[in-house]
Design an enzyme around this catalytic site. Structure first.
Site, short mmCIF file in Angstrom:
data_model
loop_
_atom_site.label_atom_id
_atom_site.label_comp_id
_atom_site.label_asym_id
_atom_site.label_seq_id
_atom_site.Cartn_x
_atom_site.Cartn_y
_atom_site.Cartn_z
N HIS A 43 5.69 2.54 11.69
CA HIS A 43 6.13 3.71 10.94
C HIS A 43 5.17 5.70 11.13
O HIS A 43 3.93 4.65 10.93
CB HIS A 43 6.99 4.02 10.10
N LEU A 74 0.58 -1.55 0.11
CA LEU A 74 -0.01 0.33 0.23
C LEU A 74 0.88 1.18 0.21
O LEU A 74 1.83 1.59 1.28
CB LEU A 74 -0.92 -0.38 1.34
#
Length: 347
Positions: free
Chosen positions: A229, A125
């Site tokens: 992240h 993605l």
């Protein structure tokens, strides 16, 4: 209008361009032309019905219907770990106890695991930073689930998604520095690149098979276990809103969490409905943002639109029907784009 469609060979240069923007830690879209070409061919073979189960996968691109520019990509792997072992760490507990010494200690541990072998995986993605606005990210991610709802028999009962773990812009991963480097003696960025281009054998060759005690890691490494992240946080929130959860598995390199769910329990798979298309010149905007997809396997299309609908039909403009590659009277599948939306029995 932004449209989801299957990848084709002409998209290779667009993918290479997107790969230059992903950064370290995004292993499934390496900046490697041969690897991307091979993956595109594998996806096409899946749609054509010629790929064996262990090679089957799907890649979708997000395209601007006006400019024809590809600005995002998302994927599904049908069955992971059938030819190369799929590794992750299971976060568990070992108990050390002694009645004589009156000691009872629970120690968090990391066990090398292949538990997700055979599961389907949401993967790859990535949305161009210039298009991270509006509902583009939701369309890119959730359209895969509507595709799975439409062709449920082609996927495993259980679904996972590996989330990118914590690392900085220089490729420094606290978890890798505290654990992986001791066994691999290479930088995180190099290990990341090697896995991205399919050279994963070194994991099995070098990673010890015994459990690790989490308390032996640095405080910095412990702090990032199952954390994502900063650029991945929106993707995690989207998947969790659809019913995926962290169940105690992390990536062996950067400690990013693995989210999982039974495919049938995903909100979109569970709650989507069908409507017959009515094409109109104009229609008042509906109250619910809808994810709308056609029912064509090889020519799949999906969009987001605020279209009015009844219990029997949905009103689409000619432009929307064209984007979906449907005509009046055909059936489409719809679901509220957001889990909180409820209207006419949907959601």
């Amino acid at each position: 209008m932004m449209v989801i469609r299957p990848i084709n060979r002409d998209d290779k240069q667009a993918l290479l361009h997107l790969a230059t923007k992903t950064g370290i830690g995004f292993t499934s879209l390496p900046n490697n032309e041969q690897r991307i070409s091979d993956r595109i061919e594998r996806m096409i073979a899946t749609w054509e019905g010629s790929a064996p189960l262990h090679e089957q996968g799907y890649l979708f691109v997000l395209e601007d219907s006006v400019t024809k520019q590809v600005v995002g990509i998302s994927g599904i792997e049908v069955a992971i770990g059938l030819t190369e072992a799929w590794y992750d760490f299971r976060v568990g507990t070992l108990v050390h106890a002694s009645k004589e010494l009156n000691v009872y200690t629970q120690m968090p541990t990391l066990f090398l695991s292949n538990d997700h072998t055979g599961n389907s995986e949401l993967c790859t993605l990535f949305l161009d930073p210039d298009y991270r606005q509006g509902k583009n990210g939701h369309l890119l991610s959730k359209s895969r689930m509507l595709f799975m709802a439409t062709f449920e028999d082609k996927f495993a009962d259980k679904l996972i998604a590996e989330m990118r773990g914590v690392s900085d812009e220089n490729g420094h991963s606290p978890f890798w520095e505290s654990l992986g480097r001791h066994f691999f003696a290479i930088d995180f960025s190099e290990a990341d690149y090697l896995t991205g281009i399919g050279q994963k054998a070194f994991i099995a060759e070098l990673m010890p098979k015994h459990p690790f005690y989490v308390d032996f890691l640095t405080d910095e490494a412990k702090a990032v276990i199952a954390e994502v992240h900063e650029n991945t946080l929106p993707a995690r929130k989207i998947l969790e809103s659809e019913g995926m959860r962290y169940e105690g598995y992390i990536d062996i390199f950067d400690a990013g969490p693995t989210l999982e769910a039974y495919t049938k329990d995903l909100r979109i798979v569970r709650d989507h409905e069908t409507r017959r298309v009515a094409v109109v010149d104009d229609a008042e905007e509906g109250v619910t943002p809808l994810l709308i997809g056609n029912q064509s396997y090889q020519h799949y299309r999906a969009i987001v639109a605020n279209q009015p609908y009844t219990r029997d039909e949905i009103l689409l403009t000619a432009e929307q029907a064209d984007a979906l590659n449907v005509t009046a009277g055909e059936v489409v599948r719809i679901a509220p784009l957001f889990a909180r939306e409820k209207h006419h029995g949907l959601g």
